[in-house]
Design a protein around this motif. Structure first.
Motif, PDB file in Angstrom:
ATOM      1  N   HIS A  36       0.839  -1.195   0.000  1.00  0.00           N
ATOM      2  CA  HIS A  36       0.000   0.000   0.000  1.00  0.00           C
ATOM      3  C   HIS A  36       0.875   1.247   0.000  1.00  0.00           C
ATOM      4  N   GLU A  37       1.995   1.151   0.737  1.00  0.00           N
ATOM      5  CA  GLU A  37       2.893   2.297   0.838  1.00  0.00           C
ATOM      6  C   GLU A  37       4.305   1.825   1.186  1.00  0.00           C
ATOM      7  N   VAL A  38       5.274   2.483   0.596  1.00  0.00           N
ATOM      8  CA  VAL A  38       6.683   2.299   0.969  1.00  0.00           C
ATOM      9  C   VAL A  38       7.027   3.503   1.833  1.00  0.00           C
ATOM     10  N   HIS A  39       7.339   3.256   3.092  1.00  0.00           N
ATOM     11  CA  HIS A  39       7.589   4.338   4.048  1.00  0.00           C
ATOM     12  C   HIS A  39       9.045   4.778   4.089  1.00  0.00           C
ATOM     13  N   ALA A  40       9.968   3.830   3.965  1.00  0.00           N
ATOM     14  CA  ALA A  40      11.397   4.151   4.063  1.00  0.00           C
ATOM     15  C   ALA A  40      12.203   3.022   3.432  1.00  0.00           C
ATOM     16  N   TRP A  41      13.408   3.372   2.967  1.00  0.00           N
ATOM     17  CA  TRP A  41      14.315   2.366   2.430  1.00  0.00           C
ATOM     18  C   TRP A  41      15.740   2.877   2.502  1.00  0.00           C
ATOM     19  N   CYS A  42      16.659   1.936   2.432  1.00  0.00           N
ATOM     20  CA  CYS A  42      18.081   2.261   2.387  1.00  0.00           C
ATOM     21  C   CYS A  42      18.811   1.077   1.751  1.00  0.00           C
ATOM     22  N   ASN A 106      13.744   5.787  11.702  1.00  0.00           N
ATOM     23  CA  ASN A 106      15.025   6.389  12.094  1.00  0.00           C
ATOM     24  C   ASN A 106      16.186   5.422  11.866  1.00  0.00           C
ATOM     25  N   TYR A 107      15.992   4.169  12.220  1.00  0.00           N
ATOM     26  CA  TYR A 107      17.040   3.156  12.053  1.00  0.00           C
ATOM     27  C   TYR A 107      17.430   3.021  10.578  1.00  0.00           C
ATOM     28  N   ILE A 108      16.429   2.927   9.714  1.00  0.00           N
ATOM     29  CA  ILE A 108      16.690   2.784   8.279  1.00  0.00           C
ATOM     30  C   ILE A 108      17.427   4.012   7.753  1.00  0.00           C
ATOM     31  N   HIS A 109      16.934   5.185   8.074  1.00  0.00           N
ATOM     32  CA  HIS A 109      17.562   6.411   7.568  1.00  0.00           C
ATOM     33  C   HIS A 109      18.958   6.641   8.154  1.00  0.00           C
ATOM     34  N   VAL A 150      17.600   5.834  17.897  1.00  0.00           N
ATOM     35  CA  VAL A 150      18.037   4.494  17.494  1.00  0.00           C
ATOM     36  C   VAL A 150      18.987   3.849  18.498  1.00  0.00           C
ATOM     37  N   ASP A 151      19.496   4.608  19.452  1.00  0.00           N
ATOM     38  CA  ASP A 151      20.361   3.986  20.453  1.00  0.00           C
ATOM     39  C   ASP A 151      19.578   3.028  21.345  1.00  0.00           C
ATOM     40  N   ARG A 152      18.259   3.135  21.324  1.00  0.00           N
ATOM     41  CA  ARG A 152      17.401   2.215  22.087  1.00  0.00           C
ATOM     42  C   ARG A 152      16.541   1.363  21.147  1.00  0.00           C
ATOM     43  N   TYR A 153      16.955   1.254  19.900  1.00  0.00           N
ATOM     44  CA  TYR A 153      16.169   0.519  18.915  1.00  0.00           C
ATOM     45  C   TYR A 153      15.938  -0.916  19.379  1.00  0.00           C
ATOM     46  N   GLY A 154      14.666  -1.279  19.474  1.00  0.00           N
ATOM     47  CA  GLY A 154      14.296  -2.637  19.858  1.00  0.00           C
ATOM     48  C   GLY A 154      13.978  -2.848  21.309  1.00  0.00           C
ATOM     49  N   GLU A 155      14.183  -1.853  22.169  1.00  0.00           N
ATOM     50  CA  GLU A 155      13.968  -2.056  23.607  1.00  0.00           C
ATOM     51  C   GLU A 155      12.495  -2.058  24.012  1.00  0.00           C
TER      52      GLU A 155
END
Length: 159
Positions: A36-42, A106-109, A150-155
């Motif tokens: 439906h939508e592509v929000h972010a990519w890298c 944020n993580y992707i970018h 992103v320093d807390r990515y996944g917590e």
């Protein structure tokens, strides 16, 4: 979020600017066709991330698998490395919350910065970061960055 890495993290995608651009074009074509939508990519020299909203995940994974096969063959012919394993696999992660979604953007970018390719998001040409900043503005982008660092990515994805 879908993530795929080159086998043993070898920078096969990054062999050339053209290959990175081709990978970006193909990934976005598949993502837009089945989402439906592509929000972010890298796209980086040895892996990629794409964040999509889809109800066709099986078809999307299948299409990516087929593209991985085609790109492996083409790149192996181009590099005279017949039989080389190019891709490891695609990993899918469903978004669990608004926090998880924001942190994932944020993580992707931030990925090209994390891996030392650039010092600022918008400097990496194979990413949605410049478009994201243009679309949403610097103020919103900074607000998102501060809200979901992103320093807390996944917590706390499930909270």
């Amino acid at each position: 979020m879908l993530t795929a890495a080159c086998y043993e993290h070898t920078p096969i995608i990054g062999q050339s600017h053209e290959r990175l651009a081709f990978c970006e074009d193909e990934l976005l074509k598949i993502g837009r066709e089945l989402s439906h939508e592509v929000h972010a990519w890298c796209i980086l020299p040895n892996h990629y991330h794409i964040l999509v909203h889809t109800d066709q995940i099986a078809a999307l994974l299948h299409a990516l698998g087929r593209w991985h096969g085609r790109s492996s063959r083409a790149w192996n012919l181009e590099d005279s490395t017949s039989g080389r394993k190019v891709w490891f696999r695609v990993v899918e992660r469903a978004m669990r919350s608004e926090r998880h979604f924001g942190a994932t953007i944020n993580y992707i970018h931030n990925n090209p910065v994390k891996h030392g390719y650039v010092t600022k998001w918008q400097e990496w040409p194979f990413s949605s970061a410049p478009q994201f900043i243009d679309t949403f503005g610097r103020e919103y982008t900074e607000k998102l960055w501060n809200a979901y660092p992103v320093d807390r990515y996944g917590e706390t994805w499930d909270k």
